[in-house]
Design a protein around this motif. Structure first.
Motif, PDB file in Angstrom:
ATOM      1  N   TYR A  42       0.837  -1.194   0.000  1.00 46.57           N
ATOM      2  CA  TYR A  42       0.000   0.000   0.000  1.00 46.57           C
ATOM      3  C   TYR A  42       0.874   1.247   0.000  1.00 46.57           C
ATOM      4  N   LEU A  43       0.428   2.267  -0.724  1.00 41.88           N
ATOM      5  CA  LEU A  43       1.105   3.558  -0.769  1.00 41.88           C
ATOM      6  C   LEU A  43       0.450   4.479   0.268  1.00 41.88           C
ATOM      7  N   PHE A  44       1.282   5.124   1.107  1.00 37.36           N
ATOM      8  CA  PHE A  44       0.810   6.006   2.178  1.00 37.36           C
ATOM      9  C   PHE A  44       1.378   7.410   2.025  1.00 37.36           C
ATOM     10  N   ASN A  45       0.588   8.398   2.436  1.00 32.66           N
ATOM     11  CA  ASN A  45       1.086   9.775   2.524  1.00 32.66           C
ATOM     12  C   ASN A  45       2.051   9.930   3.685  1.00 32.66           C
ATOM     13  N   LYS A  46       1.790   9.227   4.784  1.00 31.08           N
ATOM     14  CA  LYS A  46       2.565   9.417   6.006  1.00 31.08           C
ATOM     15  C   LYS A  46       2.657   8.104   6.770  1.00 31.08           C
ATOM     16  N   VAL A  47       3.839   7.815   7.316  1.00 28.87           N
ATOM     17  CA  VAL A  47       4.030   6.706   8.245  1.00 28.87           C
ATOM     18  C   VAL A  47       4.839   7.235   9.431  1.00 28.87           C
ATOM     19  N   TRP A  81       9.414   0.913   1.833  1.00 28.12           N
ATOM     20  CA  TRP A  81      10.378   1.891   1.328  1.00 28.12           C
ATOM     21  C   TRP A  81       9.709   3.247   1.135  1.00 28.12           C
ATOM     22  N   LYS A  82      10.529   4.271   0.982  1.00 28.47           N
ATOM     23  CA  LYS A  82      10.071   5.619   0.688  1.00 28.47           C
ATOM     24  C   LYS A  82      10.545   5.989  -0.710  1.00 28.47           C
ATOM     25  N   TYR A  83       9.648   6.550  -1.499  1.00 31.04           N
ATOM     26  CA  TYR A  83      10.018   7.063  -2.812  1.00 31.04           C
ATOM     27  C   TYR A  83      10.665   8.430  -2.621  1.00 31.04           C
ATOM     28  N   GLU A  84      11.921   8.552  -2.984  1.00 30.00           N
ATOM     29  CA  GLU A  84      12.638   9.821  -2.876  1.00 30.00           C
ATOM     30  C   GLU A  84      12.543  10.604  -4.185  1.00 30.00           C
ATOM     31  N   VAL A  85      12.882   9.938  -5.310  1.00 32.02           N
ATOM     32  CA  VAL A  85      12.869  10.588  -6.625  1.00 32.02           C
ATOM     33  C   VAL A  85      12.277   9.625  -7.650  1.00 32.02           C
ATOM     34  N   ALA A  86      11.391  10.162  -8.454  1.00 30.91           N
ATOM     35  CA  ALA A  86      10.824   9.422  -9.585  1.00 30.91           C
ATOM     36  C   ALA A  86      11.091  10.258 -10.838  1.00 30.91           C
ATOM     37  N   PRO A  87      12.105   9.893 -11.639  1.00 31.82           N
ATOM     38  CA  PRO A  87      12.486  10.714 -12.799  1.00 31.82           C
ATOM     39  C   PRO A  87      11.388  10.877 -13.845  1.00 31.82           C
ATOM     40  N   ASP A  88      10.560   9.869 -14.021  1.00 32.01           N
ATOM     41  CA  ASP A  88       9.488   9.913 -15.017  1.00 32.01           C
ATOM     42  C   ASP A  88       8.372  10.845 -14.528  1.00 32.01           C
ATOM     43  N   LYS A  89       7.965  11.780 -15.375  1.00 30.81           N
ATOM     44  CA  LYS A  89       6.942  12.764 -14.996  1.00 30.81           C
ATOM     45  C   LYS A  89       5.644  12.103 -14.523  1.00 30.81           C
ATOM     46  N   ALA A  90       5.273  10.999 -15.138  1.00 26.07           N
ATOM     47  CA  ALA A  90       4.033  10.301 -14.777  1.00 26.07           C
ATOM     48  C   ALA A  90       4.114   9.646 -13.389  1.00 26.07           C
ATOM     49  N   TYR A  93       4.030  11.672  -8.652  1.00 21.07           N
ATOM     50  CA  TYR A  93       3.092  11.658  -7.528  1.00 21.07           C
ATOM     51  C   TYR A  93       3.569  10.785  -6.371  1.00 21.07           C
ATOM     52  N   LYS A  94       4.503   9.860  -6.643  1.00 16.63           N
ATOM     53  CA  LYS A  94       5.016   8.954  -5.612  1.00 16.63           C
ATOM     54  C   LYS A  94       6.054   9.611  -4.711  1.00 16.63           C
ATOM     55  N   GLU A  95       6.694  10.661  -5.173  1.00 16.53           N
ATOM     56  CA  GLU A  95       7.798  11.263  -4.423  1.00 16.53           C
ATOM     57  C   GLU A  95       7.351  11.703  -3.028  1.00 16.53           C
ATOM     58  N   GLY A  96       8.162  11.306  -2.035  1.00 19.88           N
ATOM     59  CA  GLY A  96       7.860  11.649  -0.651  1.00 19.88           C
ATOM     60  C   GLY A  96       6.840  10.746   0.019  1.00 19.88           C
ATOM     61  N   LYS A  97       6.314   9.779  -0.722  1.00 15.58           N
ATOM     62  CA  LYS A  97       5.320   8.853  -0.166  1.00 15.58           C
ATOM     63  C   LYS A  97       5.991   7.538   0.222  1.00 15.58           C
ATOM     64  N   PHE A  98       5.266   6.719   0.967  1.00 15.76           N
ATOM     65  CA  PHE A  98       5.807   5.506   1.563  1.00 15.76           C
ATOM     66  C   PHE A  98       5.023   4.277   1.127  1.00 15.76           C
ATOM     67  N   ILE A  99       5.737   3.177   0.955  1.00 13.62           N
ATOM     68  CA  ILE A  99       5.123   1.872   0.699  1.00 13.62           C
ATOM     69  C   ILE A  99       5.285   1.026   1.955  1.00 13.62           C
TER      70      ILE A  99
END
Length: 131
Positions: A42-47, A81-90, A93-99
């Protein structure tokens, strides 16, 4: 080493499967459409109650991402894990979010999520980039 202070959440929560440390609120779920090598995620805004590992580039289903593993502060287990950088523009939205990997957490009603025969072997990421 300093003293560890745990944050206790109120309401419907997800906890570490190994030590029951509170990790996230149900209301902070962004998407339930993600997968990892152990099955659903699951993708979360905050953990909370986690420590960040080192940043590393990882190839995932939706492309190359810079991520940091996240560890439960209670027992040290990797819980996602935490998404730090997603190079693809699409994928920005994942950047800064947590799995959080479902197999490593207990649901708010006490349900454990175990590895199923459907678990993937390989990269980890969302099934559908359009979440």
């Amino acid at each position: 080493m300093g003293r560890v202070h745990l944050m206790y959440l109120h309401g419907r929560i997800y906890t570490c499967k190994y030590c029951q440390t509170h990790l996230a609120l149900v209301e902070d779920v962004v998407s339930k459409q993600f997968h990892c090598r152990h099955g659903k995620a699951y993708l979360f805004n905050k953990v909370v109650n986690i420590l960040l590992g080192y940043k590393e580039e990882r190839m995932m289903i939706t492309g190359l991402h810079t991520v940091s593993d996240i560890f439960c502060i209670g027992c040290g287990s990797i819980v996602g894990w935490k998404y730090e950088v997603a190079p693809d523009k699409a994928q920005k939205y994942k950047e800064g979010k947590f799995i959080l990997e479902r197999v490593k957490v207990v649901d708010f009603d006490g349900t454990n999520f175990w590895v199923s025969s459907e678990a993937q072997v390989g990269g980890s990421d969302a099934d559908d980039a359009g979440d």
